[in-house]
Design an enzyme around this catalytic site. Structure first.
Site, short mmCIF file in Angstrom:
data_model
loop_
_atom_site.label_atom_id
_atom_site.label_comp_id
_atom_site.label_asym_id
_atom_site.label_seq_id
_atom_site.Cartn_x
_atom_site.Cartn_y
_atom_site.Cartn_z
N ARG A 88 -10.25 4.45 -6.72
CA ARG A 88 -8.77 4.49 -6.17
C ARG A 88 -8.25 2.88 -5.97
O ARG A 88 -9.14 2.06 -5.43
CB ARG A 88 -8.65 5.14 -4.61
CG ARG A 88 -7.39 5.16 -4.31
CD ARG A 88 -6.99 4.38 -3.16
NE ARG A 88 -5.96 4.27 -2.37
CZ ARG A 88 -5.47 4.14 -1.27
NH1 ARG A 88 -6.32 3.71 -0.44
NH2 ARG A 88 -4.31 4.12 -0.79
N HIS A 177 0.98 6.77 -2.42
CA HIS A 177 0.55 8.42 -2.48
C HIS A 177 0.73 8.94 -3.65
O HIS A 177 1.07 10.15 -4.10
CB HIS A 177 1.06 9.30 -1.57
CG HIS A 177 0.80 9.02 -0.02
ND1 HIS A 177 2.07 9.28 0.92
CD2 HIS A 177 -0.28 8.77 0.47
CE1 HIS A 177 1.17 8.76 2.02
NE2 HIS A 177 0.15 8.80 1.93
N ARG A 236 3.36 4.98 11.92
CA ARG A 236 4.16 4.31 11.38
C ARG A 236 5.62 4.51 11.50
O ARG A 236 5.84 5.66 11.64
CB ARG A 236 4.18 4.09 9.78
CG ARG A 236 2.94 3.31 9.49
CD ARG A 236 2.55 3.14 7.97
NE ARG A 236 1.17 3.56 7.87
CZ ARG A 236 0.70 3.94 6.60
NH1 ARG A 236 1.37 4.34 5.64
NH2 ARG A 236 -0.52 4.34 6.29
N GLY A 328 1.08 18.93 6.45
CA GLY A 328 1.58 20.11 5.60
C GLY A 328 0.40 21.17 5.36
O GLY A 328 0.94 22.36 5.24
N GLU A 379 -7.02 14.14 -4.15
CA GLU A 379 -7.05 12.96 -4.72
C GLU A 379 -8.06 12.43 -5.46
O GLU A 379 -8.32 11.94 -6.66
CB GLU A 379 -6.55 11.88 -3.81
CG GLU A 379 -4.98 11.71 -3.26
CD GLU A 379 -4.57 11.07 -2.13
OE1 GLU A 379 -5.13 11.59 -1.03
OE2 GLU A 379 -4.03 9.96 -2.14
#
Ligand code: ADP
Length: 392
Positions: A88, A177, A236, A328, A379
């Site tokens: 990543r 993302h 954030r 989610g 991911e």
């Protein structure tokens, strides 16, 4: 084929060893406090868990340890079984539009974007170099958070600021993302058997972003020049009026960096609730009637709903809305709060269908104008799939 999927941080290294094409997870783990006195690692495999302290002076030592453990525990019989390592990487600027095989030259080019992702990119590169040193014969692949968003049009990625900020300093929206949004788009497109879907993908975890996708191409996304922009997140702020920054600097004597640090680390759910950045804690406090927690939840849901409505307009009508990541996938309360705020789009939740966590499921009512699905993100798998494609 066995592929390692790796996410290296400045003092950590997370890995998943995945068998493809079966997608079976053979092992996963985390090396922590690399370079510090009390470094340690945990590895899970085959229903077992190893937890050890070790003197991990740098990332190469951590990678050597990882390889030793994989061999000692017969997770792999020989090093040749590991056919590729996918990494990543946070930021590829405007230059990198796809995942690619890494070599010294490519790493040099990626390091140009270190100033755009100072907390992550240098660490991501360090992780790649450690694997190049310890496993010199294995191919490394870079998978960027930014590449999926590179299909955005100028109209979407430019800020309405002096144009030369973009030309001289690369000030534009990059989006993040991307690996998660790409995985979600792939999963829902395969499930519905269509490659022309208009998707509103909502990745809501500790960090969060929405992405409007049309036929596999990103039209817009909520994060911007940095991951601070867009919706309200765990710590954030998301979008705010930039004039607040110099105003708070004057009032408090903080530097610009200190104010931005508060916007990154002390705002969002934590800032408003004063309780926690963790949505579970905020949910519990809200259930007990804590007014700030209720306010934080309502703001959080409303900002997401507002962007869904905006993206529905941008896509000229979405085919599907997806929810993913920690909140989610797991919070039926937040899912309901969000969907209840987009009723003007004819979207309705089915409370019975919404009563679960952590699975792929449809949660909207039969007469909902746009179906809403929970799609667990992965991911690590997306990184492994890209790696398999590139090295095959
Ligand atoms: P990160 O951005 O760090 O990858 P995650 O996607 O893991 O974050 O999401 C973390 C968030 O998911 C936290 O706010 C956590 O409270 C939330 N979460 C995880 N499980 C649940 C749950 N059962 N109910 C509500 N929220 C949850």
């Amino acid at each position: 084929m066995k592929i390692l999927s790796v996410n290296a941080g400045s003092s950590s290294l997370k890995f998943t060893l995945i068998e493809l094409p079966s997608r079976e997870v053979l092992a996963s783990g985390l090396f922590e406090k690399i370079g510090l006195a009390d470094s340690m690692y945990t590895i899970k495999f085959n229903g077992q868990k190893i937890k050890k302290e070790a003197n991990l002076v740098d990332h190469s030592v951590a990678v050597s340890k990882l390889i030793d453990e994989l061999l000692e525990n017969n997770i792999v019989a020989s090093l040749n079984e590991i056919e590729g390592v996918g990494h990543r990487i946070l930021h590829g600027g405007s230059e990198f539009t796809q995942s690619l095989i890494l070599d010294e030259d490519v790493l040099e080019r990626i390091s140009k974007y270190n100033e755009l992702g100072p907390l992550h990119n240098p660490a991501n590169i360090m992780g790649v170099k450690a694997f190049m040193k310890v496993l010199p014969d294995v191919k490394n692949v870079g998978v960027f958070d930014t590449t999926f968003h590179q299909t955005m049009d100028e109209k979407e990625f430019l800020y309405p600021v002096p144009y030369d900020w973009y030309e001289k300093y690369s000030v534009r929206k990059y989006g993040f993302h991307g690996t998660s949004h790409r995985f979600i788009n792939k999963t829902i497109s395969e499930y519905l058997g269509r490659n022309d879907l208009k998707v509103i993908s909502c990745h809501i975890g500790n960090g969060g972003s929405l992405c409007a996708i049309n036929g596999g191409k990103v039209v817009d996304t909520t994060m911007g020049f940095t991951p601070l922009a867009g919706i309200m997140m765990g710590t954030r702020s998301g979008d705010i009026d930039p004039s607040i920054i110099p105003f708070v600097m004057k009032k408090t004597g903080m530097t610009a960096e200190e104010v931005v640090n508060e916007l990154n680390k002390k705002s969002g759910l934590l800032g408003i609730s004063g309780i926690s950045s963790d949505s579970r804690d905020v949910e519990m406090a809200a259930e007990e009637g804590n007014e700030k927690a209720i306010l934080a939840q309502e703001m959080y849901a409303q900002k997401i709903a507002n962007y869904i409505a905006m993206y529905n307009n941008l896509l000229n009508g979405a085919d599907v809305i997806t929810l993913t990541a920690g909140v989610g996938e797991n919070s039926k309360t937040m899912r309901k709060m969000i969907v209840d705020r987009i009723q003007s789009l004819g979207v309705k939740i089915d409370a019975a269908k919404n009563d679960f966590r952590g699975e792929f499921r449809l949660i909207s009512a039969d007469d909902s104008k746009i179906p809403v699905y929970v799609v667990p993100t992965n991911e690590e798998l997306m990184i492994a799939l890209d790696t398999m494609d590139l090295i095959s």
